[in-house]
Structures are given as C-alpha cells and as structure tokens.
Design an enzyme around this catalytic site. Structure first.
Site, PDB file in Angstrom:
ATOM      1  N   GLU A 112      33.040  20.721  64.658  1.00  0.00           N
ATOM      2  CA  GLU A 112      33.620  22.062  64.490  1.00  0.00           C
ATOM      3  C   GLU A 112      32.793  23.103  65.232  1.00  0.00           C
ATOM      4  O   GLU A 112      31.570  22.995  65.286  1.00  0.00           O
ATOM      5  CB  GLU A 112      33.674  22.420  62.990  1.00  0.00           C
ATOM      6  N   GLU A 148      43.072  24.741  64.090  1.00  0.00           N
ATOM      7  CA  GLU A 148      43.496  24.704  62.681  1.00  0.00           C
ATOM      8  C   GLU A 148      43.675  26.116  62.112  1.00  0.00           C
ATOM      9  O   GLU A 148      42.870  27.013  62.390  1.00  0.00           O
ATOM     10  CB  GLU A 148      42.442  23.953  61.838  1.00  0.00           C
ATOM     11  N   ASP A 187      34.888  12.324  62.336  1.00  0.00           N
ATOM     12  CA  ASP A 187      34.314  13.665  62.191  1.00  0.00           C
ATOM     13  C   ASP A 187      32.806  13.605  61.986  1.00  0.00           C
ATOM     14  O   ASP A 187      32.310  12.780  61.215  1.00  0.00           O
ATOM     15  CB  ASP A 187      34.901  14.328  60.926  1.00  0.00           C
ATOM     16  N   ASP A 192      36.498  14.646  57.855  1.00  0.00           N
ATOM     17  CA  ASP A 192      35.604  14.845  56.713  1.00  0.00           C
ATOM     18  C   ASP A 192      36.365  15.432  55.523  1.00  0.00           C
ATOM     19  O   ASP A 192      35.800  15.576  54.434  1.00  0.00           O
ATOM     20  CB  ASP A 192      34.377  15.677  57.090  1.00  0.00           C
ATOM     21  N   SER A 193      37.655  15.715  55.713  1.00  0.00           N
ATOM     22  CA  SER A 193      38.514  16.073  54.564  1.00  0.00           C
ATOM     23  C   SER A 193      38.498  14.939  53.537  1.00  0.00           C
ATOM     24  O   SER A 193      38.890  15.133  52.387  1.00  0.00           O
ATOM     25  CB  SER A 193      39.949  16.354  55.032  1.00  0.00           C
ATOM     26  N   LYS A 211      34.435  14.122  66.453  1.00  0.00           N
ATOM     27  CA  LYS A 211      34.928  15.506  66.437  1.00  0.00           C
ATOM     28  C   LYS A 211      33.867  16.371  65.773  1.00  0.00           C
ATOM     29  O   LYS A 211      33.217  15.934  64.820  1.00  0.00           O
ATOM     30  CB  LYS A 211      36.249  15.603  65.669  1.00  0.00           C
TER      31      LYS A 211
HETATM   32  O1  KIV Z   1      38.802  16.717  58.301  1.00  0.00           O
HETATM   33  C1  KIV Z   1      39.982  16.738  58.692  1.00  0.00           C
HETATM   34  O2  KIV Z   1      40.870  16.070  58.140  1.00  0.00           O
HETATM   35  C2  KIV Z   1      40.297  17.579  59.834  1.00  0.00           C
HETATM   36  C3  KIV Z   1      41.750  17.795  60.143  1.00  0.00           C
HETATM   37  C4  KIV Z   1      42.347  18.648  59.118  1.00  0.00           C
HETATM   38  C5  KIV Z   1      41.957  18.307  61.507  1.00  0.00           C
HETATM   39  O3  KIV Z   1      39.430  18.081  60.469  1.00  0.00           O
END
Ligand code: KIV
Length: 269
Positions: free
Chosen positions: A120, A187, A88, A49-50, A118
């Site tokens: 968090e 992280e 994510d 989600d970055s 994924k």
């Molecule tokens: O969103 C993302 O890119 C991430 C990575 C930095 C692990 O969660």
C-alpha cells in the site's frame, strides 16, 4: 532435470500488458479449496491482508503478521495452477526502508512461491517499488483507501471527495507506475477520479469501490459470496453462502437431535 509437471501460470508482465485491453478479473482468496474454484476464472488471485478481518476476526488489517500471510499464501498457491497469485505485504513489513521491504518480500516469494507481492502507498513507496522490481520482485501497488492507514485516516473513508485532493492521488498513481509497479489497485475512490487515473497512467488499474472504467476489478470473495453479513456498500453480492451454510448446519443439527443422522454404513458406502 525436474520431474515436476510445468505449471503455466499467468505472469505479472502478462497482467501489465493487459492495459486498455480485455478487463482483468480478480478476487481474493485465502485458502486452497476456494482458490481452486477462483483459479478457473480469475487472472490473478490476491491473498489480501483483509484475511485478518475475514478469516481471523480482527478489527482492521493492522495486526496481520508476515507469518500469517505466508501460511495463507502457501495454501492458495497449492490450490491453484493457472492464475497469478499475489500476496499482500502486511503493515510494518515494508515501510521502514527498501532493504527491509526486499528482505520480507523475498521471504514471501520464496516460501509461498507466489508470483508477485502487493503493498500500500503511492509516491512515498515509489523508491521501494523500484528497489524491489529491479531485484526481481514484481510489485502491485495500492492507492486511494489504504486500509493499513486506517488509524491516520480515521476510518475506512472514500478518497477524492474533495477535488483539491485529486492532484495528490494522481501523483501517487503516476509515481508508482513510473517506479515499475506492474498494476495498481485503486480502492475506495470517487468514480471520476479513478476513471481519470485509469486514462492517464500506463499500467492497468484494478478497481474496488472505484470505477467500472478501471482496467480490471477485484472483490473480497467472502463479500461477493454473501458470507459477510455487513459487506461494504459498493459490493454486488452474487451468492448467499451465509444462508446456505446456516441451512446446512441447521439440517445437520436437526438430524443429530432427532436421531435421523445416517448410520456409518449409509455414510461410508
Ligand atoms: O487485502 C485485500 O483484500 C485487498 C483488496 C481489498 C484489494 O487489498
């Protein structure tokens, strides 16, 4: 009978079995062309989600929607054939309850055809991780600096600086592993704590700004390519894509301005 060529991708259980073995290589990617390149080398590709910050100029990942993740997830799956694709779950789509998380994660899996999601959070997400994995959704967990919690953390801060907090980070790692997560992103965590967690838990740890002792590493592709003018301090930059793009754009602009841009016949020969 299906007429489609079978795609043999790396699976979540295969990543899980790499604990303590060959280091796991992973990068983020959000679009088909870069994903096709990364696919040759990475064991898994994270549609992180970055992308809200990297692709869409947001200040944090909090504003990212499920639709945006699905759109980029589809592009990465289409561009790849080998690596496991992990998508994510964005903020607000899984925290409320295990059943809400399942509904949204199932949508991500169905619409993108990715191999895992994924999310968090540590111990507080263990029940949800168990609920999803028991119902056919492989889950990668993510602890330490969890960017979706930036507003309660008060910024993107390295975790574990105070040794008194180590026990709760270790409990987070233990709880998600016990709940069935197949791997764990660690992280922004002080090195000795990330190394200690890696030694203690049974699933592979994937470090980012954590420890070289982790079972694998992940970086945001644009950061390591030199496209981000202000990458996080821990990032080793392997390319100069920003400089190369600027040089190419300038060369094009100069050609257009001085009328040396090639004619149609030269370009389309
Ligand atoms: O969103 C993302 O890119 C991430 C990575 C930095 C692990 O969660």
């Amino acid at each position: 009978m299906s007429t489609q060529k079978p795609v043999r991708r790396i699976t979540a259980p295969q990543i899980n079995r790499r604990k303590g073995a060959d280091p796991i290589v992973s990068l983020t990617s959000y679009h088909a062309h870069t994903a096709a390149i990364v696919d040759k080398y990475a064991d898994f590709i994270l549609v992180g989600d970055s992308l809200g910050m990297v692709m869409h100029g947001m200040e944090s990942t909090v504003g990212v929607s499920l639709e945006l993740m699905i759109m980029h997830g589809k592009a990465v799956v289409r561009g790849t054939s080998r690596a496991l694709v992990v998508v994510d779950m964005p903020f607000g789509t899984y925290e409320e309850s295990p059943s809400v998380a399942f509904r949204n994660a199932a949508r991500v899996m169905k619409e993108t055809q990715c191999g895992a999601v994924k999310l968090e959070g540590g111990a507080r997400m263990a029940e949800t991780i168990r609920f999803l994995t028991e119902r056919g959704i492989p889950v990668m967990a993510h602890i330490g600096l969890t960017p979706q919690s930036v507003n309660v953390m008060g910024g993107f801060k390295t975790q574990g600086r105070d040794e008194d907090s180590w026990a709760s980070h270790e409990e987070d790692a233990r709880a998600v592993a016990e709940a069935g997560a197949f791997a764990l992103v660690v992280e922004g965590m002080v090195e000795p704590l990330a190394a200690r967690i890696t030694k203690k838990i049974s699933i592979p740890t994937i470090g980012i700004g954590a420890s070289a002792e982790c079972d694998g590493q992940i970086l945001v592709l644009e950061d390591m390519l030199g496209l981000n003018p202000t990458p996080p301090k821990f990032v080793k930059v392997y390319g100069n894509l920003g400089g190369q793009i600027e040089a190419a754009v300038k060369a094009y602009s100069d050609e257009v301005k001085d009328r040396s841009f090639p004619s149609e016949n030269e370009v389309y020969r």
